[in-house]
Design a protein around this motif. Structure first.
Motif, short mmCIF file in Angstrom:
data_model
loop_
_atom_site.label_atom_id
_atom_site.label_comp_id
_atom_site.label_asym_id
_atom_site.label_seq_id
_atom_site.Cartn_x
_atom_site.Cartn_y
_atom_site.Cartn_z
N GLN A 70 0.61 -1.22 0.03
CA GLN A 70 -0.23 0.02 -0.58
C GLN A 70 0.65 0.83 0.13
O GLN A 70 0.31 2.33 -0.52
N LEU A 71 1.54 1.38 0.85
CA LEU A 71 2.59 1.81 0.61
C LEU A 71 3.37 2.30 -0.58
O LEU A 71 3.78 3.95 -1.12
N LEU A 72 3.33 1.74 -1.01
CA LEU A 72 4.44 1.50 -2.12
C LEU A 72 3.73 2.14 -3.62
O LEU A 72 3.97 2.76 -4.33
N VAL A 73 2.12 1.52 -3.26
CA VAL A 73 0.72 2.45 -4.17
C VAL A 73 0.80 3.79 -4.33
O VAL A 73 0.95 4.93 -4.96
N ILE A 74 1.40 4.22 -3.15
CA ILE A 74 0.87 5.63 -2.74
C ILE A 74 2.76 6.45 -2.90
O ILE A 74 2.28 7.55 -3.72
N LEU A 75 3.78 5.78 -2.71
CA LEU A 75 4.87 6.75 -3.14
C LEU A 75 4.77 6.90 -4.54
O LEU A 75 5.40 7.95 -5.11
N THR A 76 4.05 5.47 -5.61
CA THR A 76 4.32 5.85 -7.10
C THR A 76 3.24 6.42 -7.82
O THR A 76 3.01 6.46 -8.90
N GLY A 77 2.54 6.81 -6.92
CA GLY A 77 1.28 7.72 -6.98
C GLY A 77 1.08 9.30 -6.56
O GLY A 77 0.06 10.22 -6.69
N SER A 78 2.63 10.07 -7.55
CA SER A 78 3.06 11.24 -6.67
C SER A 78 2.57 11.91 -5.58
O SER A 78 1.72 12.81 -5.93
N PRO A 79 2.73 11.82 -4.40
CA PRO A 79 2.44 12.60 -3.47
C PRO A 79 2.85 13.66 -3.15
O PRO A 79 3.58 13.68 -3.88
N GLY A 80 2.41 14.74 -2.40
CA GLY A 80 2.58 16.44 -2.24
C GLY A 80 3.99 16.00 -1.54
O GLY A 80 4.08 15.39 -0.40
N PRO A 81 4.36 17.43 -0.66
CA PRO A 81 5.45 17.16 -0.52
C PRO A 81 5.34 16.76 1.21
O PRO A 81 5.78 15.95 1.47
N PRO A 82 3.84 17.25 1.85
CA PRO A 82 3.88 16.80 3.64
C PRO A 82 3.33 15.11 3.68
O PRO A 82 3.81 14.53 4.50
N ALA A 83 2.93 14.86 2.41
CA ALA A 83 2.70 12.88 2.43
C ALA A 83 4.06 12.69 2.19
O ALA A 83 4.29 11.48 2.39
N ARG A 84 4.61 12.68 1.47
CA ARG A 84 6.07 12.50 0.84
C ARG A 84 7.02 11.82 1.53
O ARG A 84 7.13 11.19 2.48
N TRP A 85 6.75 13.59 2.91
CA TRP A 85 8.06 13.14 4.22
C TRP A 85 7.03 11.95 5.08
O TRP A 85 7.95 10.74 6.10
N LEU A 86 5.82 12.19 5.04
CA LEU A 86 5.30 10.92 5.87
C LEU A 86 5.47 9.50 5.67
O LEU A 86 5.89 8.31 6.58
N LEU A 87 4.71 9.76 4.48
CA LEU A 87 5.28 8.57 3.37
C LEU A 87 7.12 7.75 4.30
O LEU A 87 7.19 6.68 4.28
N ALA A 88 7.86 8.49 3.80
CA ALA A 88 9.06 8.39 3.93
C ALA A 88 9.08 7.29 5.62
O ALA A 88 10.15 6.40 5.11
N HIS A 89 8.60 8.60 6.43
CA HIS A 89 9.05 8.24 7.33
C HIS A 89 8.58 7.22 8.47
O HIS A 89 8.54 6.12 8.95
N CYS A 90 6.84 6.77 7.82
CA CYS A 90 6.40 5.23 8.38
C CYS A 90 6.96 4.08 7.82
O CYS A 90 7.03 3.02 8.17
#
Length: 2048
Positions: A55-75
């Motif tokens: 699921q996180l990888l799907v979000i990663l490849t789904g063009s997340p915005g800056p706040p989301a990408r930092w949260l995604l990386a942390h998660c």
């Protein structure tokens, strides 16, 4: 959204959402996941890891915005760290692949950026577990860097920083590669990339020592290049990097190998050389910089120099306060090299920036990092540097050798060192306050002499800096002001032939006089005269010596300007001299001025313009400081000079042409002074000059001669812009720690503010260092302001012409010149519009609108952001002033059209802002259609990602539209939330200004929805969720200002919907910001606005949930790892959030933030300080108070320590960072410690309204054993200790706070008994502490305000009664005695140092303290006399204190009495109305001087009341008969008091006249005060007045005086009546009635004396013709307003009707349930009031003549019977009010028995009225109801009063007589035994009355009485009440027998005796009889024993004739004798037994 909160993403919900909702949904889920993963079970994570990764990888490849990408990386990183970490390498490969991909689609970039972020987070969290993938990942990132755009470069640098942090030393092999990339990025064109590169290098230096060894110079050069063209955030980040590197180089943190070719360690000198090189050369290489400098083409940008200054601050702060203290001398000398370097001060602008930077470094290090002791040592070092520089300059100027003489450039360079050092020295001294006093007396530094010596420096800027430093000294230590003023004035006179001395000492005198504005203690009035004499002397002698003319003229007018700052009270005495000076400096007429123009030369005009400019400046000060003196006649005197000054403006161009450009500076200053003065004067005063002035303004604003110089937009436009719009311009205008230097970026080419631009700024009121602008810049600003004031007053045609000329001028010019003129004319127009908007004025004709609109719309397209802000504000003001809806619509359409057609970013930004501001002042947006159109345009503009500037300005405009729309906007809330969230989640972080305005929009949306956010519907819940998501996105951002906005939004959301803000998450976030700030305290990275937001939010939170907030803070710190140097971290662990806030309070200097911190602490204290945390708060305050490095406060205890330590101390040991105390705080400043003392007083005040156990030791100890609550009384030792520490501190302000606390302690704890020692109080054990705390305040050098406060404490301590031993009392008494001696001797040291009013204050404080002591002594003495009289033989030990105290005071009474009377006379004179001002003594009074009358009044007002009371007591004790002795030596050689010694004309006064004067003085003061409408809140003074009057009226002589003066008595009564109506205090009302009684008594005595005199006068006429004495005379009429009796009746009626409304016919129907409505609801004090009123009422007839008594008798009887009616109608359950009844009956008896009822002239009227009263009384029997019964017993008493006192003429008249008999007959047969008993008791009195009254009652009631006794014989009494009735019946029968004839008595006695014998019991019945029967038996037996011998014949015949009576009597007598003998024997036996059996030592068995 709630369904997203689980470990896995809810894909079903996610798939149903739109694109924007998905982003919000994902962000919320990731936020939840970030919190959930650390708390989840590892097995649960492992089980779901694969699915979660997908699921996180799907979000990663789904063009997340800056706040989301930092949260995604942390998660991602959390998932692999907490779960299975093996698959993490696969993710690394996947991220690498994404980064390598060549996808250039719009969705490809966010995915690549997310992959970069994931790499950084993975390596940060997993560290060396991924070391195998490190090189590939790093190489991939470095390769991607080459082709990355700004966002990519930014994200890669952030990722590299995290990789370095995670790998630590394992990344060393690649450090050089990272360094190369970071070097390039450090000078990137994107500011965000530069910041990220600086952060990356900062992380690199932790494990890469080469950065601060071999590469240090290269990195420094690189950082200097990074500063060029940088933004504020870049300077912050790069300064943090370079400062940390330099600090590491100086103090190596880890061992490193020696660098090639050099050392691994740098010295401070090397580091400062690096910084100096950067400051001078910037970022260029050495060769290039040298070549440029040789050619003269190189100019170092301000950015670099400001960055170097910030770097220097970071460098020092990183090394810490210990290092700074140790190395400060070296650091200071190196810093001064920078300040004095010639290349740093080549131009005025360079000089201003350099000085500003050096001052900033000193302020941010010495001023912010060091404690008070270290700051004192730093001040010494600064003084030494100043002395060294001055010696060098002196040597240079006096050296005769031309070869060795220092050049003029070197002398000029010294000024910069002197200016920086002196200004910082002044700030240090001002901050230290009076704690710096030892520094001034240190002979090794001779600080004051050093500063004074600089006044002779040849360069003006150094002289002015020295003058300002002296002003700071005078502000910090007021005692030095007068001394310094005398010193400088003497030297000015002595060296008046030296130009430098005249300029320097003149400036110093002016600065010292201006400092008085901040010194409440002032300076002597004579100093003002001295200054004016000096000024006149200088101005008069200016023309005598051409070499000195300019300096003397300038100094003279500067002295005049400073004198005017002393205020109207001083200036009014010198106004005539000032007007003469102004008249002399200007021509007497315009004709004379024309003549002057023809005959002057260059030098003459130079001096003339200087003098007139100085005169105009003095006039300006007069308007600013003494506006109340400017009456029309004064202004008329100024108009002639003013018209000449204005006319000269037109002649200046000709003078400029004649004398060249060098004359321009004088002309500019002159025009500046004219404009400043005209802007303050009302325009109508110079209406004839409007045309001249306006022409000059237009020329200055748009003329060709004035547009070649660059104006300072920041100075000119900022005050005219709206404060909400200023953030658009940049962080330089925000609240920032660096604003002081950031503003230099905006300064003009002429340089920033500096003292040498305008010496008159020394006289400004502000405490901050003034920074006057260069005269040309200041002139433009003054012209802009005057244009706004003057334009509305000129004719309409000229208005249009002027604006059209402005438009034409702007259109004709191009480039820079156009921008300058456009800025100036737009500023002038906006000044006009703002002025008209605030005064609701109009703009003029319609033709004015078009050019005004044209100017503003043109400015909206300007490239200057500040000018666009101004134009938008101007449009809003224009719409407001025009006030036409059609015009508003047309302007709106214009904005829409321009937005539609404009393509450049500046125009779109300006008109977008105008849309938001347009209706700012017209009540907001009210048209839905207009709102929709605005939103459509702004929504479109705000999504224009190609131009961040347009986005920012349109979003800001959107926030304004939301604010202005109110409820109308709610329909647009959802799309607005969607837009804001979309932008927050997608906008790149490289443009933080967009995020800042998004935060403002979110804040406005939350405010718009308001309380609706509390709703529970789905729509509201969605909006609330959007708010929280938006706040979370902003909190996660890297920008401090965005985080501050997030906190502000959460604060707003908490206000409207508290339950939906999670404090468990918010409070730790706030505290973490404070903790992060503490790790680099005072470093440039700490944003002031962020700290403001944090503290403001905390302040709001603690108002509701203080305990919860405190717990969350402590919990956070316990969970956090310990960090180095995090002092707040330690503080929170030790003393909670409160302690951290105290530490923060000590560091902060921003007034608003300090106020917020204090309010936060107060709210936290209010919620918890009276409960279990009481001890915690008190310990906290004690720790704060103890946190000082120089604990020299307890003088007595530390003398030995000082002696031993002084030998050990040397220069190096003087620098220490840690305090001597081991508490949690370090060297807190005096202001923080003073606030801690204020907190202690607040705690005591809070406890006062809380649990009573706080002030009860026994109760507190008892409850402490049962519960865990804390009580204040248990901490008394700590309270006293804290007060003692504060009261003996070096800081005067802290001493005052300590003495106030001591006073609070004495007042609250003086009467609390000590449970372990009965008869003692708990404060007794602290006598030594109190004495030691007070003693320093009475030292010779103690400030007068401290001594005055100590006198107050002394009197409170003595009066409290705590001290019982006379010897202990003498210690404190001796302190007061020494003050009294000083008062009497007149030797006030304060009179030479401070204003004379301060000596008045001190004198009155001493006299007031003695008065309070004397009052208490007299009261205790009276109490002792009363107790001695009531308890003879008891131990009087407890009451001996009063006698001892009175004995102590008695010896000083002769002196005190004279001083008290003198003070009262002064006060009486000072309270005279204004129309009697001419009668005030010309030389002043006993304790004040004529010049200080206004100040003295306030001191007298606060002191007179106790003095008045004490004087009355003294006069009472003397009885008004002791003549005055010789006059006392009063403390002023002014007009002596006329109290008691010779006056002027009439010679010696008689004792009678003296006493009369004294009486009238006391009465006059009392009456004046009690009449005053301003006495609302002065209950103590009212009480003192009333007590003083009571004391006076206790003495016969004043009582006779008042009784003899009916007008005076009437006036007193009217005042008492007013008091009774307006005051509800019981004590006041009781005192009023007591005074009324005394006044009536005085009148009685007077009338009695007159009557007696007339009766004994042998020469008097017949008695029938004697004059009638008493009110009413022979007519009986009483005149309202003049009659004493009438006034007394009014007052009595007021009391009775207020307490018993039923007395009034109008109020008879009111409900008796209200306060005072029914007699049965009266309190004890109410009963006392009613009783006193009735007593006085009964005395009134005796004051009247017979006719007068008849006049008032109906009223008196009506009131008496009315009260009696209320009293006898009682509820059936009530037991009665005995005191009021007794008072009413006593009053009735007094009236009925009045002698007036027997006077021939009034007897008939009295009898008639008394019969009516008796008839009314008889009617009361039948007025009872079911609920309210009649008290017949007391009615009978009242009836008996009439029978016994009124006489037969009243009582024997029918039908009254029959009715009376009926009442008694019915009462004898009544069922109530109490009524019967009372009736029979009263009959006893009636039977003994005079025959005419008694006989009918004997005849009528004798048989019923006998029947009653016979009935008692048949049925014995069973209750005490029945028994009492029988006994009273026996008494009545005896009285009846006594009243009968002698012949009838045996018969009657023969009837009584059988009845008595029948009451006897035989011995068998006696034992078993009830108690009542036994008592009746004993009483009857006693009566028989008594009556038998008296009537022996009757008794004997009765016994002989009745054997059964004889037998009964004998049995009773025998039984009685046996019982007596048995009692006696048993008593003797018990006594003998106890004597034998009692042991010699009795054992104590009761141990409780």
């Amino acid at each position: 959204m709630e369904r997203a909160h689980s470990l896995l993403l809810n894909e079903d919900v996610w798939s149903q959402l739109g694109e924007h909702q998905r982003a919000e949904f994902v962000f919320e889920w990731l936020s939840h996941l970030k919190k959930l993963l650390p708390a989840a079970d590892r097995a649960d994570i492992t089980r779901n890891q694969r699915r979660l990764s997908e699921q996180l990888l799907v979000i990663l490849t789904g063009s997340p915005g800056p706040p989301a990408r930092w949260l995604l990386a942390h998660c991602f990183a959390l998932l692999y760290r907490l779960g299975d970490s093996i698959p993490s390498s696969l993710l690394v490969e996947r991220c690498n692949d994404i980064i390598r991909s060549k996808d250039d689609s719009p969705s490809g970039l966010p995915t690549r950026l997310a992959a970069v972020a994931c790499l950084g987070a993975l390596f940060e969290q997993l560290g060396r577990m991924l070391v195998g993938s490190f090189k590939d990942a790093l190489a991939n990132l470095l390769k991607a860097m080459k082709s990355a755009e700004s966002q990519g470069r930014y994200e890669i640098m952030l990722s590299l920083e995290k990789i370095l942090r995670g790998l630590g030393a394992a990344a060393v092999p690649c450090h050089r590669d990272v360094y190369k990339v970071a070097r390039t990025c450090l000078t990137d064109r994107s500011m965000a990339v530069r910041c990220a590169a600086a952060e990356c290098l900062l992380e690199l230096q932790r494990e890469g020592p080469f950065l601060w060894t071999s590469e240090l110079e290269n990195v420094a050069t690189l950082c200097f290049r990074a500063f060029e063209g940088s933004s504020n955030s870049v300077r912050v980040s790069v300064a943090k990097l370079l400062g940390s590197l330099l600090a590491a180089a100086v103090e190596t943190r880890q061992p490193t190998g020696p660098r090639q070719g050099g050392r691994s360690h740098s010295t401070l000198e090397e580091v400062m050389d690096l910084l100096l090189a950067g400051f001078l050369r910037g970022g260029a290489g050495f060769l290039r910089a040298s070549g440029d400098m040789l050619k003269g083409t190189r100019s170092i940008s301000k950015d670099v120099r400001i960055g170097v200054a910030q770097t220097c601050v970071v460098f020092v702060t990183t090394l810490g306060s210990c290092w700074l203290e140790t190395n400060f001398p070296t650091f200071l000398s190196l810093l001064m090299e920078l300040a004095s370097h010639g290349r740093a001060t080549q131009t005025p602008a360079d000089t201003a920036v350099t000085r500003c930077c050096v001052s900033f470094v000193l302020r941010s290090t010495v001023g912010a990092m060091l404690g008070e002791k270290a700051q004192t040592n730093a001040a010494k070092q600064l003084s030494l540097v100043v002395a060294a520089q001055k010696r060098a300059v002196d040597a240079a100027l006096t050296d005769g050798n031309v070869e060795t003489r220092v050049s003029a450039a070197d002398v000029s360079a010294s000024q910069h060192v002197l200016v920086c050092c002196l200004l910082e020295l002044g700030k240090l001294l001002e901050g230290l306050g009076s704690t710096a006093a030892p520094l001034l007396t240190d002979s090794s530094t001779a600080l004051l002499d050093t500063v004074v010596s600089v006044l002779l420096h040849p360069v003006p800027s150094a002289c002015l800096a020295a003058a300002w430093c002296l002003r700071s000294v005078a502000t910090a230590m007021p005692s030095q002001g007068s001394l310094l003023l005398d010193c400088c004035a003497e030297r000015l006179v002595a060296l008046k032939s030296s130009p430098d001395a005249v300029a320097g000492y003149g400036a110093a005198v002016a600065a010292l006089v201006a400092a008085v504005q901040h010194c409440p203690l002032g300076i002597p009035h004579a100093k003002g005269v001295l200054v004016l004499d000096l000024a006149e002397g200088l101005l008069r002698s200016a023309s005598q010596n051409s070499r000195l003319s300019l300096q003397r003229t300038r100094a003279g007018w500067l002295l005049v300007s400073s004198l005017i700052t002393l205020g109207p009270a001083v200036v009014e005495h010198h106004l005539s001299r000032l007007l003469l000076l102004w008249r002399c400096v200007f021509p007497a007429s315009l004709r004379e001025q024309e003549m002057d123009l023809r005959r002057g030369d260059y030098f003459t005009w130079q001096v003339t313009l200087e003098g007139r400019a100085g005169a105009l400046c003095a006039m300006k000060n007069l308007l600013l400081h003494c506006g109340e003196l400017l009456a029309d006649d004064i202004i008329s005197h100024l108009l002639t000079p003013l018209s000449c000054a204005v006319t000269l403006l037109t002649k200046l161009p000709a003078l400029l042409r004649s004398y060249g450009a060098s004359f321009r500076s004088f002309a500019v200053v002159y025009r500046l002074r004219v404009f400043e003065l005209l802007a303050l004067l009302p325009p109508h005063n110079y209406h004839e000059s409007f045309g001249l002035v306006m022409n000059q303004l237009v020329t200055d604003l748009s003329g060709q001669d004035n547009i070649n110089q660059q104006c300072s937009e920041l100075t000119l436009l900022t005050p005219l812009c709206h404060h909400d719009d200023l953030p658009l311009v940049g962080p330089a205008l925000r609240g920032s720690d660096r604003r002081y230097i950031e503003e230099q970026l905006q300064s003009s080419s002429l340089g920033g503010g500096s003292l040498d631009h305008d010496a008159s700024s020394l006289c400004e009121k502000s405490k901050e260092l003034p920074a006057p602008l260069p005269p040309p810049v200041a002139l433009t600003a003054a012209a802009v302001q005057l244009f706004g004031v003057l334009y509305p007053h000129i004719i309409s045609a000229q208005r249009v012409k002027i604006l059209e000329q402005f438009v034409e001028t702007v259109n004709q010019l191009k480039g820079q010149r156009q921008q300058i003129v456009q800025t100036q004319v737009c500023a002038a127009l906006c000044s006009l519009l703002k002025h008209q908007g605030s005064t609701r004025g109009s703009l003029g004709p319609l033709e004015v609108r078009s050019p005004a609109l044209s100017l503003l719309s043109g400015a909206l397209e300007s490239t200057s952001p500040l000018l666009r802000c101004l134009a938008a504000e101007g449009l809003a003001r224009l719409v407001q002033v025009v006030g036409d809806a059609g015009f508003t619509v047309s302007v709106s359409l214009l904005c829409f059209d321009r937005l539609r057609s404009a393509r450049d970013a500046a125009s779109r930004s300006g008109f977008a802002l105008a849309l938001g501001t347009l209706q700012r002042y017209t009540g907001g947006i009210s048209s839905p259609q207009h709102l929709s159109t605005c939103l459509g345009v702004l929504f479109t503009l705000s999504q224009d990602s190609t131009s961040p500037e347009v986005q920012t300005w349109s979003l800001h405009s959107l926030s304004l539209v939301i604010d202005l729309s109110g409820g109308l906007f709610r329909t647009h809330a959802k799309p607005s939330f969607d837009l804001v969230l979309h932008l927050l989640l997608s906008a790149p972080p490289t443009h933080p200004e967009v995020h800042q305005t998004l935060g403002r929009c979110l804040h406005a949306l939350i405010t718009c929805l308001g309380p609706d956010l509390q709703g529970e519907g789905a729509a509201v819940s969605g909006l609330r969720s959007s708010c929280l998501v938006g706040c979370g996105a902003m909190q996660a951002g890297p920008d401090c200002l965005v985080q501050a906005k997030a906190i502000s939004c959460l604060q707003q959301l908490h206000m409207f919907s508290p339950p939906h803000v999670n404090l468990a998450g918010l409070v730790p976030a706030l505290c973490e910001i404070l903790l992060d700030y503490s790790t680099l305290a005072n470093i440039c990275s700490a944003y002031l606005c962020l700290r403001r937001a944090v503290v403001a939010c905390l302040r709001q939170l603690v108002q509701r949930e203080a305990m919860e907030v405190s717990q969350h803070a402590v919990t956070l710190v316990k969970e956090l790892p310990r960090r180095d140097n995090a002092q707040l971290d330690v503080t929170i662990k030790e003393v909670g959030l409160e302690g951290a806030l105290f530490t923060l309070l000590d560091r902060e200097s921003d007034p608003g933030l300090r106020r917020d911190i204090q309010e936060t602490l107060v709210h936290m204290m209010a919620s918890s300080a009276t409960g279990r945390k009481l001890g915690h708060w008190l310990k906290l305050c004690k720790d704060v108070l103890s946190a000082t490095t120089d604990c020299l406060a307890p003088v007595e205890a530390r003398q030995e320590d000082e002696d031993s330590e002084s030998a050990r101390e040397d220069d190096s040991s003087a620098f220490r960072a840690r305090p001597e105390s081991g508490g949690p705080f370090t060297a807190l400043r005096w202001s923080t410690r003073r606030f801690a003392m204020e907190c202690v007083c607040r705690i005591v005040a809070q406890c006062e309204t809380a649990d009573p156990a706080h002030f009860n030791m026994a109760l507190a100890q008892e409850r402490r054993l049962q519960e865990s609550t804390d009580f204040l009384v248990l901490h008394l030792a700590d309270l006293v200790r804290m007060a003692f520490m504060a009261a003996t501190d070096h800081s005067d302000q802290l001493r005052l706070a300590g003495l106030q606390t001591l006073l609070v302690i004495i007042r609250h704890f003086s009467e609390i008994p000590e449970p372990e020692f009965p008869g003692h109080v708990i404060l007794e054990q602290y006598q030594a502490n109190v004495g030691a705390a007070l003693r320093p305040a009475f030292a010779a050098d103690a400030p007068p305000d401290v001594t005055a406060k100590a006198c107050q404490v002394c009197s409170a301590w003595i009066a409290s009664g705590v001290v019982s031993d006379l010897r202990d009392l003498r210690r404190v008494h001796q302190l007061l005695a020494s003050s009294l001696a000083k008062v009497q001797a007149g030797g006030h040291a304060s009179s030479r140092l401070y204003n004379e009013a301060i000596a008045t204050m001190e004198t009155l404080a001493v006299l007031k303290a003695w008065a309070e002591v004397y009052i208490v002594a007299v009261q205790r003495s009276k109490g002792k006399e009363l107790s001695a009289s009531s308890q003879v033989g008891d131990d009087p030990g407890s009451d001996s204190r009063g006698a001892d105290l009175l004995q102590l005071v008695q010896s000083d009474l002769p002196r005190l009495s004279r001083l008290w009377l003198a003070a009262l006379q002064d006060y009486g004179v000072l309270t005279l109305p204004q129309e009697y001002a001419a009668q005030l003594p010309a030389a002043g009074g006993s304790f004040y001087t004529a010049e200080t009358v206004k100040w003295a009044r306030a001191h007298y007002s606060s002191s007179w009341a106790p003095i008045l009371h004490a004087t009355s007591l003294w006069l009472h004790s003397a009885g008004f008969v002791i003549p005055d002795d010789a006059p006392a030596n009063l403390s002023r050689p002014a007009t002596p008091t006329s109290m008691g010694h010779t006056g002027g004309v009439g010679g010696a006064k008689s004792p009678e006249d003296i006493n009369t004067d004294r009486l009238h003085l006391i009465l006059g003061i009392s009456v004046e005060f009690l009449c005053s409408p301003h006495s609302q809140n002065q209950m103590e003074n009212i009480t003192s007045c009333l007590q003083a009057l009571q004391v006076l009226l206790d003495v016969s002589w004043p009582r006779a005086k008042i009784g003899n003066d009916q007008a005076l008595s009437g006036e007193l009564l009217s005042i008492l009546h007013r008091l009774m109506v307006t005051r509800e205090a019981e004590s006041v009302q009781l005192a009023v009635l007591d005074l009324l009684r005394q006044i009536v008594s005085a009148a009685q005595e007077h009338v009695r004396e007159k009557r007696h005199s007339a009766e004994v006068d042998d020469g008097a006429a017949e008695k029938e013709t004697l004059p009638e004495f008493g009110e009413g005379r022979d007519t009986g009429g009483l005149i309202p307003g003049r009659s004493l009796v009438f006034g007394a009746l009014e007052l009595i009626l007021c009391v009775l009707v207020r307490k018993l409304p039923q007395l009034s016919p109008k109020l008879a129907g009111t409900s008796p349930t209200g306060p005072g409505g029914s007699v049965w609801s009266l309190t004890d004090s109410d009963c006392q009031l009613v009783g006193s009123a009735l007593f006085v009422l009964s005395e009134l007839p005796s004051v009247c003549s017979p006719e007068g008594s008849v006049s008032i008798l109906p009223t008196v009887l009506y009131l008496l019977l009315g009260v009696l009616r209320e009293l006898v109608h009682k509820p059936s359950t009530h037991t009665g009010l005995a005191s009021v009844l007794q008072a009413a009956l006593h009053a009735l008896k007094s009236v009925v028995m009045s002698p007036m009822s027997r006077q021939e002239k009034s007897r008939g009227g009295w009898n008639l009225l008394l019969r009516s009263a008796l008839n009314t009384l008889l009617g009361f029997w039948d007025s009872g109801t079911a609920d309210c019964v009649v008290d017949r017993a007391n009615l009978l008493t009242a009836l008996t009063v009439f029978l016994l006192s009124a006489g037969p003429d009243v009582c024997t008249v029918e039908p009254l007589h029959s009715l009376c008999l009926q009442r008694f007959t019915a009462s004898v047969d009544a069922k109530d035994p109490l009524v019967v008993s009372r009736c029979l008791q009263l009959l006893t009195s009636v039977f003994q009355a005079q025959t005419a009254v008694a006989v009918p009652y004997i005849q009528a009631l004798g048989p019923p009485l006998i029947r009653f006794l016979q009935k008692a014989e048949r049925s014995a009494p069973r209750s005490p009440e029945e028994l009492a009735g029988v006994l009273e019946g026996v008494r009545a029968t005896e009285a009846l027998i006594q009243a009968a004839d002698e012949s009838q008595r045996p018969l009657l006695m023969a009837a009584l005796l059988p009845l008595l014998i029948s009451f006897l019991l035989d011995e068998n019945a006696l034992g078993s009889a009830p108690a009542a029967s036994r008592s009746l038996h004993e009483a009857a037996l006693k009566d028989l024993m008594r009556l038998g011998p008296q009537h022996s014949a009757v008794f004997r015949s009765l016994i002989m004739s009745s054997p059964h009576l004889k037998a009964r009597l004998e049995a009773a007598v025998k039984g009685n004798q046996e019982s007596l003998s048995s009692k006696a024997s048993s008593a003797n036996g018990a006594a003998r037994g106890s004597a034998k059996s009692s042991p010699s030592i009795t054992l104590k068995t009761n141990f409780l």
